[in-house]
Motif scaffolding. Structure first.
Motif, PDB file in Angstrom:
ATOM      1  N   ALA A   1       0.861  -1.184   0.000  1.00 16.15           N
ATOM      2  CA  ALA A   1       0.000   0.000   0.000  1.00 16.15           C
ATOM      3  C   ALA A   1       0.894   1.230   0.000  1.00 16.15           C
ATOM      4  CB  ALA A   1      -0.910   0.016   1.224  1.00 16.15           C
ATOM      5  N   SER A   2       0.318   2.351  -0.366  1.00 16.01           N
ATOM      6  CA  SER A   2       1.039   3.626  -0.323  1.00 16.01           C
ATOM      7  C   SER A   2       0.235   4.608   0.503  1.00 16.01           C
ATOM      8  CB  SER A   2       1.229   4.192  -1.731  1.00 16.01           C
ATOM      9  OG  SER A   2       2.050   3.349  -2.497  1.00 16.01           O
ATOM     10  N   THR A   3       0.935   5.382   1.324  1.00 19.22           N
ATOM     11  CA  THR A   3       0.299   6.380   2.174  1.00 19.22           C
ATOM     12  C   THR A   3       1.091   7.669   2.091  1.00 19.22           C
ATOM     13  OG1 THR A   3      -0.424   4.654   3.704  1.00 19.22           O
ATOM     14  CG2 THR A   3      -0.440   6.913   4.536  1.00 19.22           C
ATOM     15  N   VAL A   4       0.370   8.772   2.007  1.00 19.76           N
ATOM     16  CA  VAL A   4       0.980  10.092   2.056  1.00 19.76           C
ATOM     17  C   VAL A   4       0.604  10.690   3.404  1.00 19.76           C
ATOM     18  CG1 VAL A   4       1.000  12.385   1.020  1.00 19.76           C
ATOM     19  CG2 VAL A   4       0.802  10.376  -0.437  1.00 19.76           C
ATOM     20  N   SER A   5       1.599  11.143   4.155  1.00 19.77           N
ATOM     21  CA  SER A   5       1.352  11.765   5.446  1.00 19.77           C
ATOM     22  C   SER A   5       1.510  13.270   5.287  1.00 19.77           C
ATOM     23  CB  SER A   5       2.335  11.229   6.485  1.00 19.77           C
ATOM     24  OG  SER A   5       2.070  11.802   7.744  1.00 19.77           O
ATOM     25  N   LEU A   6       0.468  14.022   5.654  1.00 16.80           N
ATOM     26  CA  LEU A   6       0.448  15.466   5.497  1.00 16.80           C
ATOM     27  C   LEU A   6       0.295  16.131   6.858  1.00 16.80           C
ATOM     28  CD1 LEU A   6      -2.081  15.576   2.501  1.00 16.80           C
ATOM     29  CD2 LEU A   6       0.420  15.711   2.370  1.00 16.80           C
ATOM     30  N   THR A   7       1.194  17.035   7.185  1.00 13.77           N
ATOM     31  CA  THR A   7       1.102  17.793   8.423  1.00 13.77           C
ATOM     32  C   THR A   7       0.373  19.091   8.114  1.00 13.77           C
ATOM     33  OG1 THR A   7       3.181  16.830   9.160  1.00 13.77           O
ATOM     34  CG2 THR A   7       2.414  18.781  10.334  1.00 13.77           C
ATOM     35  N   VAL A   8      -0.741  19.315   8.813  1.00 12.91           N
ATOM     36  CA  VAL A   8      -1.609  20.461   8.535  1.00 12.91           C
ATOM     37  C   VAL A   8      -1.991  21.159   9.841  1.00 12.91           C
ATOM     38  CG1 VAL A   8      -2.541  19.429   6.408  1.00 12.91           C
ATOM     39  CG2 VAL A   8      -3.700  19.026   8.583  1.00 12.91           C
ATOM     40  N   ASP A   9      -2.461  22.385   9.719  1.00 17.72           N
ATOM     41  CA  ASP A   9      -2.895  23.119  10.911  1.00 17.72           C
ATOM     42  C   ASP A   9      -4.237  22.633  11.436  1.00 17.72           C
ATOM     43  OD1 ASP A   9      -0.692  24.863  11.193  1.00 17.72           O
ATOM     44  OD2 ASP A   9      -1.469  26.163   9.622  1.00 17.72           O
ATOM     45  N   ASP A  10      -5.147  22.262  10.538  1.00 18.12           N
ATOM     46  CA  ASP A  10      -6.504  21.891  10.925  1.00 18.12           C
ATOM     47  C   ASP A  10      -6.857  20.533  10.320  1.00 18.12           C
ATOM     48  OD1 ASP A  10      -9.252  21.656  11.353  1.00 18.12           O
ATOM     49  OD2 ASP A  10      -9.680  23.748  10.833  1.00 18.12           O
ATOM     50  N   VAL A  11      -6.606  19.480  11.080  1.00 20.08           N
ATOM     51  CA  VAL A  11      -6.863  18.110  10.610  1.00 20.08           C
ATOM     52  C   VAL A  11      -8.321  17.937  10.212  1.00 20.08           C
ATOM     53  CG1 VAL A  11      -6.957  15.680  11.326  1.00 20.08           C
ATOM     54  CG2 VAL A  11      -4.930  17.057  11.847  1.00 20.08           C
ATOM     55  N   ALA A  12      -9.243  18.433  11.037  1.00 15.01           N
ATOM     56  CA  ALA A  12     -10.675  18.247  10.760  1.00 15.01           C
ATOM     57  C   ALA A  12     -11.084  18.884   9.433  1.00 15.01           C
ATOM     58  CB  ALA A  12     -11.508  18.808  11.905  1.00 15.01           C
ATOM     59  N   ALA A  13     -10.528  20.046   9.096  1.00  8.35           N
ATOM     60  CA  ALA A  13     -10.893  20.725   7.846  1.00  8.35           C
ATOM     61  C   ALA A  13     -10.434  19.916   6.635  1.00  8.35           C
ATOM     62  CB  ALA A  13     -10.295  22.134   7.807  1.00  8.35           C
ATOM     63  N   SER A  14      -9.199  19.412   6.672  1.00 12.19           N
ATOM     64  CA  SER A  14      -8.723  18.591   5.548  1.00 12.19           C
ATOM     65  C   SER A  14      -9.473  17.274   5.491  1.00 12.19           C
ATOM     66  CB  SER A  14      -7.216  18.329   5.656  1.00 12.19           C
ATOM     67  OG  SER A  14      -6.484  19.472   5.275  1.00 12.19           O
ATOM     68  N   GLN A  15      -9.735  16.672   6.642  1.00 11.74           N
ATOM     69  CA  GLN A  15     -10.476  15.412   6.674  1.00 11.74           C
ATOM     70  C   GLN A  15     -11.856  15.595   6.049  1.00 11.74           C
ATOM     71  OE1 GLN A  15     -11.057  13.792  10.593  1.00 11.74           O
ATOM     72  NE2 GLN A  15     -12.024  11.949   9.847  1.00 11.74           N
ATOM     73  N   GLN A  16     -12.544  16.650   6.406  1.00  5.52           N
ATOM     74  CA  GLN A  16     -13.877  16.913   5.855  1.00  5.52           C
ATOM     75  C   GLN A  16     -13.798  17.129   4.350  1.00  5.52           C
ATOM     76  OE1 GLN A  16     -15.525  19.788   4.449  1.00  5.52           O
ATOM     77  NE2 GLN A  16     -17.439  18.659   4.396  1.00  5.52           N
ATOM     78  N   PHE A  17     -12.792  17.862   3.883  1.00  3.83           N
ATOM     79  CA  PHE A  17     -12.632  18.144   2.457  1.00  3.83           C
ATOM     80  C   PHE A  17     -12.391  16.856   1.673  1.00  3.83           C
ATOM     81  CE2 PHE A  17     -10.264  19.423  -1.307  1.00  3.83           C
ATOM     82  CZ  PHE A  17     -10.967  20.538  -1.740  1.00  3.83           C
ATOM     83  N   PHE A  18     -11.479  16.016   2.147  1.00  3.06           N
ATOM     84  CA  PHE A  18     -11.161  14.775   1.443  1.00  3.06           C
ATOM     85  C   PHE A  18     -12.329  13.787   1.461  1.00  3.06           C
ATOM     86  CE2 PHE A  18      -6.854  16.332   1.600  1.00  3.06           C
ATOM     87  CZ  PHE A  18      -6.255  15.790   0.481  1.00  3.06           C
ATOM     88  N   THR A  19     -13.102  13.762   2.537  1.00  4.21           N
ATOM     89  CA  THR A  19     -14.234  12.836   2.578  1.00  4.21           C
ATOM     90  C   THR A  19     -15.429  13.378   1.801  1.00  4.21           C
ATOM     91  OG1 THR A  19     -14.934  13.678   4.749  1.00  4.21           O
ATOM     92  CG2 THR A  19     -13.530  11.724   4.739  1.00  4.21           C
TER      93      THR A  19
END
Length: 129
Positions: A5-23
């Protein structure tokens, strides 16, 4: 070695905002989540995504304050015109409009709430010789 498998790890200021956007916009689902952490996946060939809050203690000290920047998360897709329209109709800002490069690459970009650039690419069929 066999990569399973491949995973990209992204460090962000607001995890919830990116999570909501990607989902909401990119078809990812939550695999696991905790304070300052989310693991997202899709059932196709897309890389999994791990979102980490900037400043988290689980990162090495020299990486804690860095943000995901200077990278483009690129997905090769089919039906790029339909996808661009779907995202635009959903209210996602298209930060680089759909265009075609001379070498046959069709592409456009969007940007998530934390500044992560997501590029969609579709390759034109090679000309018949």
């Amino acid at each position: 070695m066999q990569i399973t498998a491949s995973t990209v790890s992204l460090t962000v200021d607001d995890v919830a905002a990116s999570q909501q956007f990607f989902t909401a916009h990119l078809g990812y689902t939550e695999q696991a989540a905790a304070d300052g952490f989310a693991s997202l996946t899709r059932p196709d060939a897309a890389a999994d995504i791990v979102l980490l809050a900037r400043g988290t203690g689980i990162l090495p000290a020299d990486q804690r304050d860095q943000r995901a920047s200077g990278l483009i998360l690129a997905f090769t897709i089919t039906g790029i015109q339909d996808e661009e329209k779907r995202l635009r109709d959903a209210g996602v800002e298209i930060t680089m409009p759909l265009r075609e490069e001379p070498w046959g690459e069709h592409l456009f970009q969007i940007t998530d709430p934390n500044g992560v650039i997501i590029q969609f690419v579709e390759w034109a069929a090679p000309a018949a010789s």
